[in-house]
Design a protein around this motif. Structure first.
Motif, PDB file in Angstrom:
ATOM      1  N   VAL A 139       0.836  -1.201   0.000  1.00  0.00           N
ATOM      2  CA  VAL A 139       0.000   0.000   0.000  1.00  0.00           C
ATOM      3  C   VAL A 139       0.876   1.259   0.000  1.00  0.00           C
ATOM      4  CG1 VAL A 139      -1.684   1.321   1.351  1.00  0.00           C
ATOM      5  CG2 VAL A 139      -1.969  -1.152   1.063  1.00  0.00           C
ATOM      6  N   GLY A 140       1.980   1.205   0.758  1.00  0.00           N
ATOM      7  CA  GLY A 140       2.915   2.329   0.769  1.00  0.00           C
ATOM      8  C   GLY A 140       3.559   2.568  -0.580  1.00  0.00           C
ATOM      9  N   ALA A 141       3.666   1.499  -1.387  1.00  0.00           N
ATOM     10  CA  ALA A 141       4.234   1.622  -2.729  1.00  0.00           C
ATOM     11  C   ALA A 141       3.171   1.939  -3.773  1.00  0.00           C
ATOM     12  CB  ALA A 141       4.959   0.332  -3.105  1.00  0.00           C
ATOM     13  N   GLY A 142       1.928   2.121  -3.332  1.00  0.00           N
ATOM     14  CA  GLY A 142       0.874   2.549  -4.248  1.00  0.00           C
ATOM     15  C   GLY A 142       0.032   1.444  -4.846  1.00  0.00           C
ATOM     16  N   MET A 143       0.119   0.212  -4.300  1.00  0.00           N
ATOM     17  CA  MET A 143      -0.654  -0.895  -4.846  1.00  0.00           C
ATOM     18  C   MET A 143      -1.639  -1.411  -3.799  1.00  0.00           C
ATOM     19  SD  MET A 143       0.664  -4.364  -6.753  1.00  0.00           S
ATOM     20  CE  MET A 143       1.730  -4.879  -5.386  1.00  0.00           C
ATOM     21  N   PRO A 144      -2.943  -1.204  -3.987  1.00  0.00           N
ATOM     22  CA  PRO A 144      -3.929  -1.739  -3.046  1.00  0.00           C
ATOM     23  C   PRO A 144      -3.760  -3.249  -2.878  1.00  0.00           C
ATOM     24  CG  PRO A 144      -4.969  -0.232  -4.589  1.00  0.00           C
ATOM     25  CD  PRO A 144      -3.569  -0.453  -5.082  1.00  0.00           C
ATOM     26  N   THR A 145      -3.726  -3.694  -1.636  1.00  0.00           N
ATOM     27  CA  THR A 145      -3.388  -5.095  -1.350  1.00  0.00           C
ATOM     28  C   THR A 145      -4.110  -5.565  -0.097  1.00  0.00           C
ATOM     29  OG1 THR A 145      -1.179  -4.864  -2.336  1.00  0.00           O
ATOM     30  CG2 THR A 145      -1.483  -6.678  -0.805  1.00  0.00           C
ATOM     31  N   THR A 146      -4.578  -6.811  -0.129  1.00  0.00           N
ATOM     32  CA  THR A 146      -5.062  -7.485   1.063  1.00  0.00           C
ATOM     33  C   THR A 146      -4.388  -8.847   1.155  1.00  0.00           C
ATOM     34  OG1 THR A 146      -6.955  -8.459  -0.095  1.00  0.00           O
ATOM     35  CG2 THR A 146      -7.316  -6.348   0.991  1.00  0.00           C
ATOM     36  N   ALA A 147      -4.451  -9.457   2.324  1.00  0.00           N
ATOM     37  CA  ALA A 147      -3.831 -10.764   2.526  1.00  0.00           C
ATOM     38  C   ALA A 147      -4.744 -11.655   3.343  1.00  0.00           C
ATOM     39  CB  ALA A 147      -2.485 -10.608   3.239  1.00  0.00           C
ATOM     40  N   LEU A 148      -4.809 -12.918   2.964  1.00  0.00           N
ATOM     41  CA  LEU A 148      -5.425 -13.947   3.785  1.00  0.00           C
ATOM     42  C   LEU A 148      -4.305 -14.810   4.359  1.00  0.00           C
ATOM     43  CD1 LEU A 148      -8.454 -15.156   1.612  1.00  0.00           C
ATOM     44  CD2 LEU A 148      -8.395 -13.361   3.358  1.00  0.00           C
ATOM     45  N   VAL A 149      -4.355 -15.049   5.664  1.00  0.00           N
ATOM     46  CA  VAL A 149      -3.441 -15.996   6.290  1.00  0.00           C
ATOM     47  C   VAL A 149      -4.167 -17.331   6.332  1.00  0.00           C
ATOM     48  CG1 VAL A 149      -2.088 -16.568   8.341  1.00  0.00           C
ATOM     49  CG2 VAL A 149      -2.379 -14.170   7.666  1.00  0.00           C
ATOM     50  N   THR A 150      -3.592 -18.351   5.674  1.00  0.00           N
ATOM     51  CA  THR A 150      -4.282 -19.636   5.529  1.00  0.00           C
ATOM     52  C   THR A 150      -3.471 -20.773   6.125  1.00  0.00           C
ATOM     53  OG1 THR A 150      -3.375 -20.070   3.314  1.00  0.00           O
ATOM     54  CG2 THR A 150      -5.429 -18.816   3.435  1.00  0.00           C
TER      55      THR A 150
END
Length: 436
Positions: A226-237
């Motif tokens: 996100v700091g680099a300008g790319m919207p991102t989410t993560a799932l921990v699986t």
């Protein structure tokens, strides 16, 4: 700042400026910074860490060390997924076509397997004729016409990372969270993505084997992206058991073919795949909520659109036009298939999942060093999930091997890797948490 002063600053716990980090990465790329200096900085970061600002600067500098793709010709959102690696993790093979069927463009640049984890690229190369390393023109054409393409990293995407990783690998500094973060994200940013979804594995078959370490990595990846300008989410699986009931290359492709066609779908694999697809659709702006994204992804799978797109992708990249209709006509098969039985009544109570992956490696289906050859036909199928009730003669897995010696070795390894107990165990959820 001189390279040795950059190293000294980080060694002493100081914070590096973006200009110093960029200068170091330029030297990393053109090799004016020596291997010893790279190793020294890696070790300093390993012990001293990096701030989020430093990690963002390192990620962006490594992204800019080579070609940075852009997709102006596409009229759909460009979104991808990255997994930190596991056993029986063939999610990408179903996820890319599901997401494409829902209206995303998915230029999925994948890696080869190393150590106990499998590689998406090795799986795709099980398909005869499939061009896993196409030129950029073909890559762009397939993404534009089909909606997705699963290929390998070109040499000019984030080349600084390739050298940095090679030196980290031989200096015991791979496990540094900020360096892992920059390594993963620099390549994804270089692919020209509009958004990214991460699958961070946690457990005894994962690179990060504890919930705390997995969560630390997931947070780092999301915050730096996100700091680099790319919207991102993560799932921990969860990776305390194989995700699919198959582990290997061609056997996981068969598993994916059955999944896409609806012939058989491992429940935990289905849950993780559809949840990641939902996250991609939300980030791409094609679903308002995760629930909406889940419904759209499920529909694309159930009505056959995802299967059609997978088959079109395979054919567009040189594979057989009828691959999904008749995968067994095209995928290699090992000459021996042997059942491994439970040996006692009870329940499957646990896995040494890393041990399962190493069993596949010992069969020839993986590699311990980059460049090692891989036998695409060998592997394991019919792996029972944790909690399954078994009797003495119940097969807990089937070994696909070349020789009786391999079968005997796999039998011994799997006896150690699978635990059978008297009581039904509590089964961890497939999705442990979400970040972002």
């Amino acid at each position: 700042m001189l390279t040795q002063e950059i190293i000294r600053t980080k060694r002493d716990g100081g914070e590096l400026g973006a200009a110093d980090i960029s200068a170091f990465v330029r030297g990393l790329t053109d090799e004016s910074v020596t291997e010893g200096q790279v190793a020294a900085l890696a070790m300093a970061v390993f012990f001293r860490g990096m701030s989020r600002a430093e990690a963002v600067a390192l990620t962006l500098a490594m992204r800019d060390s080579g070609e940075v793709l852009a997709w102006p010709e596409l009229d759909r959102p460009v979104v991808d997924k990255h997994s930190t690696g596991g056993v029986g993790d063939n999610v990408s093979l179903m996820l890319a076509p599901i997401a494409a069927a829902c209206g995303l463009a998915v230029p999925m640049i994948s890696g080869r397997g190393l150590g106990h984890t499998g590689g998406t690229l090795d799986k795709m190369e099980s398909i005869p004729g499939y061009q896993a390393m196409p030129d950029n023109a073909l890559f762009r054409k397939v993404v534009g016409s089909v909606g997705c393409a699963i290929i390998g990293q070109t040499g000019n995407l984030a080349p600084a990372d390739k050298r940095f990783y090679g030196i980290r690998d031989v200096t015991a500094t791979v496990e540094s969270v900020p360096l892992i973060t920059a390594s993963i994200l620099s390549k994804k940013l270089a692919a020209g993505l509009g958004a990214l979804v991460l699958d961070v594995k946690s457990g005894n078959g994962a690179f990060m084997d504890t919930p705390e370490r997995s969560l630390e990595l997931a947070r780092s990846l999301v915050e730096v992206a996100v700091g680099a300008g790319m919207p991102t989410t993560a799932l921990v699986t969860d990776m305390n058991q194989p995700l699919a009931s198959a582990a290997g290359n061609a056997v996981e492709v068969r598993n994916a073919a059955d999944f896409l066609k609806g012939a058989a779908r491992d429940p935990r694999l289905r849950e993780v795949t559809l949840a990641l697809a939902a996250e991609m659709l939300v980030l791409g702006g094609l679903a308002a909520t995760a629930e909406d994204g889940l419904a759209r992804a499920r529909a694309a799978l159930e009505d056959g659109r995802a299967a059609e797109i997978f088959n079109r992708m395979v054919h567009a990249l040189g594979g057989p036009p009828d691959f999904l209709a008749a995968p067994d006509l095209h995928l290699g098969a090992a000459p021996l298939k042997t059942a491994l039985t439970a040996g006692r009544d009870g329940y499957v109570t646990g896995y040494d999942t890393r041990g399962v992956g190493l069993c596949v490696v010992a069969l020839g289906g993986g590699r311990t060093r980059p460049g090692d050859p891989v036998d695409h036909a060998v592997g394991l199928t019919g792996l029972l999930p944790v909690g399954a009730r078994v009797e003495r003669d119940t097969p807990i897995a089937f070994v696909h091997a070349r020789t009786e010696e391999q079968v005997a070795q796999a039998r011994a390894q799997m006896r150690k890797a699978v635990t059978i107990g008297d009581a039904a165990p509590e089964v961890a959820p497939a999705i442990l948490s979400r970040q972002g």
